[in-house]
Design an enzyme around this catalytic site. Structure first.
Site: not given
Ligand code: NI
Length: 183
Positions: A47, A52, A146
């Site tokens: 994921g 990120q 997530e």
């Molecule tokens: Ni993570």
């Protein structure tokens, strides 16, 4: 497409709540999705969420390998790579379960995290179509993990027992009696 750099815990981009995507067909959003797919595959994760890769849109993606599907039954089908845009989550029932998690932004570490066992989630997919699914077990866990990234939350903040937090390599060498379920 391009592989993007993954932000690590401590970088403020991981703390910033994302903003809703207004136009799924926006070329910048489509490029973000394509790059996230390539980045996730390269990092061999299950994921990835937009913060990120230093992006601020409410976009996440995940998949469930068959070996981690509901019940841990290797014969269960997994869930293919799924993109969720502007997701919303609600728990179904009040049962929580613990499981081991890792995170591409916290490399090398794993922690034991309580999550809702069953959830319902709604989102748009990468074509702008609506998705609504009920999920449980690892599927529910990875979506909650997530989804948290989109709110600026990392899994250690969800932990209730910090003795079950450590380097994956050491935890594997000294198991704590639970199967690892890391992403
Ligand atoms: Ni993570």
């Amino acid at each position: 497409m391009a592989i993007r750099k993954i932000a690590r815990m401590g970088h403020p981009v991981l703390r910033r709540p994302t903003t809703a995507v207004l136009n799924v067909s926006d070329p910048e959003i489509q490029r973000l999705i394509a790059d996230m797919k390539e980045t996730l595959a390269d990092a061999q994760g299950v994921g990835l969420a937009a913060p990120q890769v230093y992006a601020t849109s409410a976009v996440l993606m995940f998949f469930v390998p068959p070996s981690r599907a509901a019940g841990g039954d290797a014969n269960e089908d997994g869930v293919p790579l799924t993109v969720l845009i502007n997701p919303e989550i609600e728990p179904i029932g009040d049962e929580q379960v613990g499981g081991w998690e890792g995170c591409l932004s916290i490399p090398g570490l794993q922690g034991y995290v309580p999550r809702w066992h069953r959830i319902r989630y709604r989102a748009l997919d990468e074509t702008g179509a609506s998705i609504e699914r009920d999920a449980e077990g690892f599927h529910a866990r990875v979506v909650q993990h997530e989804y948290d990234h989109l709110q600026g939350v990392l899994y250690p903040e969800r932990m209730t027992d910090m003795t079950r937090f450590g380097f994956a390599e050491e935890l594997m060498r000294h198991p704590m009696g639970e199967p690892t379920n890391a992403e």
